[in-house]
Design a protein around this motif. Structure first.
Motif, PDB file in Angstrom:
ATOM      1  N   ASP A 105      -0.080   2.904   5.909  1.00 55.01           N
ATOM      2  CA  ASP A 105      -0.461   1.558   5.459  1.00 55.01           C
ATOM      3  C   ASP A 105      -0.931   1.569   4.011  1.00 55.01           C
ATOM      4  OD1 ASP A 105       0.096  -0.329   7.389  1.00 55.01           O
ATOM      5  OD2 ASP A 105      -1.770   0.010   8.480  1.00 55.01           O
ATOM      6  N   ALA A 106      -1.782   2.549   3.690  1.00 58.88           N
ATOM      7  CA  ALA A 106      -2.336   2.626   2.337  1.00 58.88           C
ATOM      8  C   ALA A 106      -1.243   2.906   1.309  1.00 58.88           C
ATOM      9  CB  ALA A 106      -3.410   3.699   2.283  1.00 58.88           C
ATOM     10  N   VAL A 107      -0.353   3.834   1.622  1.00 62.22           N
ATOM     11  CA  VAL A 107       0.724   4.167   0.683  1.00 62.22           C
ATOM     12  C   VAL A 107       1.692   2.997   0.538  1.00 62.22           C
ATOM     13  CG1 VAL A 107       2.676   5.715   0.266  1.00 62.22           C
ATOM     14  CG2 VAL A 107       0.537   6.634   1.140  1.00 62.22           C
ATOM     15  N   ALA A 108       2.040   2.355   1.654  1.00 57.29           N
ATOM     16  CA  ALA A 108       2.962   1.215   1.600  1.00 57.29           C
ATOM     17  C   ALA A 108       2.390   0.092   0.738  1.00 57.29           C
ATOM     18  CB  ALA A 108       3.262   0.726   3.011  1.00 57.29           C
ATOM     19  N   ALA A 109       1.093  -0.174   0.892  1.00 54.35           N
ATOM     20  CA  ALA A 109       0.460  -1.233   0.081  1.00 54.35           C
ATOM     21  C   ALA A 109       0.526  -0.887  -1.400  1.00 54.35           C
ATOM     22  CB  ALA A 109      -0.987  -1.419   0.523  1.00 54.35           C
ATOM     23  N   GLU A 110       0.305   0.372  -1.716  1.00 46.35           N
ATOM     24  CA  GLU A 110       0.367   0.816  -3.115  1.00 46.35           C
ATOM     25  C   GLU A 110       1.775   0.663  -3.681  1.00 46.35           C
ATOM     26  OE1 GLU A 110       0.513   5.157  -5.254  1.00 46.35           O
ATOM     27  OE2 GLU A 110      -0.910   4.916  -3.597  1.00 46.35           O
ATOM     28  N   LEU A 111       2.793   1.030  -2.899  1.00 50.50           N
ATOM     29  CA  LEU A 111       4.174   0.973  -3.377  1.00 50.50           C
ATOM     30  C   LEU A 111       4.699  -0.457  -3.459  1.00 50.50           C
ATOM     31  CD1 LEU A 111       5.587   4.052  -1.433  1.00 50.50           C
ATOM     32  CD2 LEU A 111       5.013   3.923  -3.863  1.00 50.50           C
ATOM     33  N   ARG A 112       4.175  -1.333  -2.609  1.00 49.41           N
ATOM     34  CA  ARG A 112       4.586  -2.743  -2.677  1.00 49.41           C
ATOM     35  C   ARG A 112       4.177  -3.359  -4.006  1.00 49.41           C
ATOM     36  NH1 ARG A 112       2.310  -3.085   2.807  1.00 49.41           N
ATOM     37  NH2 ARG A 112       4.033  -2.777   4.266  1.00 49.41           N
ATOM     38  N   VAL A 113       3.061  -2.917  -4.554  1.00 52.07           N
ATOM     39  CA  VAL A 113       2.613  -3.422  -5.860  1.00 52.07           C
ATOM     40  C   VAL A 113       3.659  -3.118  -6.928  1.00 52.07           C
ATOM     41  CG1 VAL A 113       0.852  -3.163  -7.657  1.00 52.07           C
ATOM     42  CG2 VAL A 113       0.171  -3.254  -5.251  1.00 52.07           C
TER      43      VAL A 113
END
Length: 203
Positions: A105-113
């Motif tokens: 979840d944390a990595v996906a949120a970062e990459l979505r940015v």
């Protein structure tokens, strides 16, 4: 009685030996065909260069189960693929029961940015395991092309551009499988031996 037991043992041994011989002969046939193709100059088809504006939409599925470290690495790797971000949907198909989901979840949120389109898909049950997760993921999207990676695969940035365009130029193609190589093959004798075994399996 002892004679019957000895006969059964010998029969089982003969069946096992025959099976191993058949597998060995099969490997030799496949290797021979590969060498024959190499001598004839047969090479993998080259993907045509297609402008980014003409590239199709692709969904990239990554099924995972309790693989926190490799899942994080996999997401970071596929976010670097050379494909228009608005035409690449990454589906993380996560059936995990450990810390994998929170880290993902944390990595996906970062990459979505950064513009990556990532769907973190969770299921209520693990029916069908990873294959079931992939099938479920297909019900959630309508991209015409599907790419799949296991969580520990790290494709090069041009992976999609070397595979997907092949479908656009030859209507006989329905499936493309790319080669697997091993990051630490040269590390020591054990990794070399494992790499050779895996190469034989993939071949």
């Amino acid at each position: 009685m002892l004679g019957l037991f000895q006969f059964l043992v010998d029969a089982v041994a003969m069946v096992c030996a025959s099976i191993l011989m058949a597998i060995g002969i099969g490997y030799l046939i496949v290797i021979g065909r590969f060498c024959y193709d190499q001598l004839r100059g047969v090479r993998d088809p080259e993907a045509p260069a297609i402008p980014d504006t003409d590239l199709p939409r692709v969904v990239l599925q990554i099924p995972v189960f309790n693989e926190p470290l490799v899942t994080e690495q996999s997401l970071r790797c596929v976010a670097l693929l050379d494909w228009p971000k608005d035409r690449l949907r990454i589906q993380l198909l996560d059936d995990s029961t450990d810390a994998t989901s929170a880290r993902a979840d944390a990595v996906a949120a970062e990459l979505r940015v950064g513009g990556a389109v990532i769907d973190h898909v969770r299921r209520a049950d693990r029916s069908g395991f990873k294959a079931g997760a992939c099938a479920h993921g297909l019900t959630l999207t309508d991209e015409p092309f599907i790419a799949m990676l296991d969580a520990d695969f790290r494709p090069p940035p041009n992976w999609l551009k070397r595979t997907v365009p092949l479908f656009l130029t030859d209507d006989r193609i329905g499936f493309v499988q790319s080669r697997c190589e091993f990051q630490n093959f040269e590390k020591n004798w054990l990794t070399r031996a494992q790499g050779l075994v895996q190469d034989g399996h993939y071949l």
